[in-house]
Design a protein around this motif. Structure first.
Motif, short mmCIF file in Angstrom:
data_model
loop_
_atom_site.label_atom_id
_atom_site.label_comp_id
_atom_site.label_asym_id
_atom_site.label_seq_id
_atom_site.Cartn_x
_atom_site.Cartn_y
_atom_site.Cartn_z
N GLN A 12 -7.07 3.24 7.28
CA GLN A 12 -6.63 2.62 6.03
C GLN A 12 -5.60 1.52 6.29
O GLN A 12 -5.67 0.45 5.69
N GLU A 45 -3.01 5.15 -2.74
CA GLU A 45 -3.94 6.12 -2.18
C GLU A 45 -3.37 7.52 -2.41
O GLU A 45 -2.24 7.81 -2.00
N LEU A 57 0.85 -1.18 0.00
CA LEU A 57 0.00 0.00 0.00
C LEU A 57 0.89 1.23 0.00
O LEU A 57 1.81 1.33 0.81
N THR A 62 -5.25 -8.22 4.16
CA THR A 62 -4.11 -8.97 3.65
C THR A 62 -3.67 -10.06 4.60
O THR A 62 -2.64 -10.70 4.38
N PHE A 94 -6.20 -2.41 5.51
CA PHE A 94 -5.28 -3.09 4.61
C PHE A 94 -4.66 -4.31 5.31
O PHE A 94 -4.55 -5.39 4.74
N GLU A 149 -1.82 -1.14 -3.93
CA GLU A 149 -2.89 -0.18 -3.72
C GLU A 149 -2.27 1.21 -3.57
O GLU A 149 -1.36 1.41 -2.77
N HIS A 201 -0.19 -4.72 -8.64
CA HIS A 201 -1.25 -5.03 -7.68
C HIS A 201 -1.19 -4.15 -6.42
O HIS A 201 -1.99 -4.35 -5.51
#
Length: 258
Positions: free
Chosen positions: A247, A227, A202, A255, A251, A225, A223
């Motif tokens: 967040q 933000e 992330l 995961t 996450f 993420e 893949h």
């Protein structure tokens, strides 16, 4: 609990799956306090001082040395794969750690992966940074961190836990002075591609990414993420601590870290 292993001072707060929090250059572990306060009900938060920062003795070390030092701490206090969160320079340190050792996941805060231009800028300032003009040369970088844009009392908290010295900055940037911009870019690219292939990633930014930067992420970590929270600045995790902690927790749960 506050303790130290080897060269690193750290705090452990909460219970649950481990989240290791690494501060950026010039900051100590207390910068994570607003995030730890929100995560510790569900996670075991380990906030760490890097060598030469906070209560961790120096001197600063190379990124490879930092990876080994962090791993010594992990082996001592974390019984399972940690979830790594790194800000700015420590986003890169966390990335290189995740390339070398198993992690549950990686969160990069203001983690810029197009680093060649930054290396060129740092190299252009080497003489000033190493000399008597350090303060003037580093001041624009201090301003770009956005501490003054934070609301009180958080701004005062961050100021109190930030120490800017020539030895610290030059010590951690020594590797940037010695590598070519392309060499350092290759280092980051290889690490990101390797980590993204084996662990969830992330990336959180307090700005809108440029198209080329977004494409770079998409090519190496398709893949991951991403933000983008425009207007939140380089201290995006502190500008919006509630949103950021939510967040990270989401996450981590999704995961498998919780």
């Amino acid at each position: 609990m506050t303790s130290a292993v080897g060269r690193l001072g750290y705090d452990v707060v909460g219970a649950g799956p481990p989240i290791l929090l690494l501060p950026g250059l010039t900051f100590d572990r207390r910068i994570w306090d607003p995030i730890v306060d929100r995560l510790a009900t569900d996670f075991r938060c380990i906030a760490v001082d890097l060598p030469g920062q906070g209560t961790s003795p120096g001197p600063p070390c190379t990124l490879a040395g930092l990876t080994t030092t962090i791993h010594d701490l992990v082996r001592s206090v974390v019984p399972e794969r940690p979830f790594l969160v790194g800000h700015s320079m420590s986003a890169l340190a966390a990335l290189l750690y995740a390339e070398a050792f198993p992690v549950a996941g990686l969160v990069a805060v203001d983690g810029r992966i197009e680093v060649a231009a930054f290396v060129r800028m740092v190299q252009s300032l080497e003489n000033e940074l190493r000399g008597k003009r350090f303060a003037a040369a580093f001041e624009p970088i201090v301003r770009s961190m956005g501490v003054e844009e934070l609301p009180e009392p958080l701004r005062a908290h961050v100021r109190a836990n930030q120490v800017v010295t020539r030895d610290l900055v030059v010590g951690y940037w020594d590797q940037l002075f010695r590598a070519t911009p392309d060499e350092f870019q290759d280092l980051v690219d290889r690490a990101l591609e390797a980590v993204a292939a084996q662990a969830p990633v992330l990336a959180v930014f307090g700005r809108t990414l440029e198209d080329a930067e977004r494409a770079h992420w998409g090519r190496l970590a398709p893949h991951a993420e991403i933000e983008e929270w425009p207007g939140r600045g380089r201290l995006v995790h502190l500008a919006t601590p509630g949103r950021f902690a939510t967040q990270v927790a989401r996450f981590a749960r999704r995961t498998g870290a919780h």
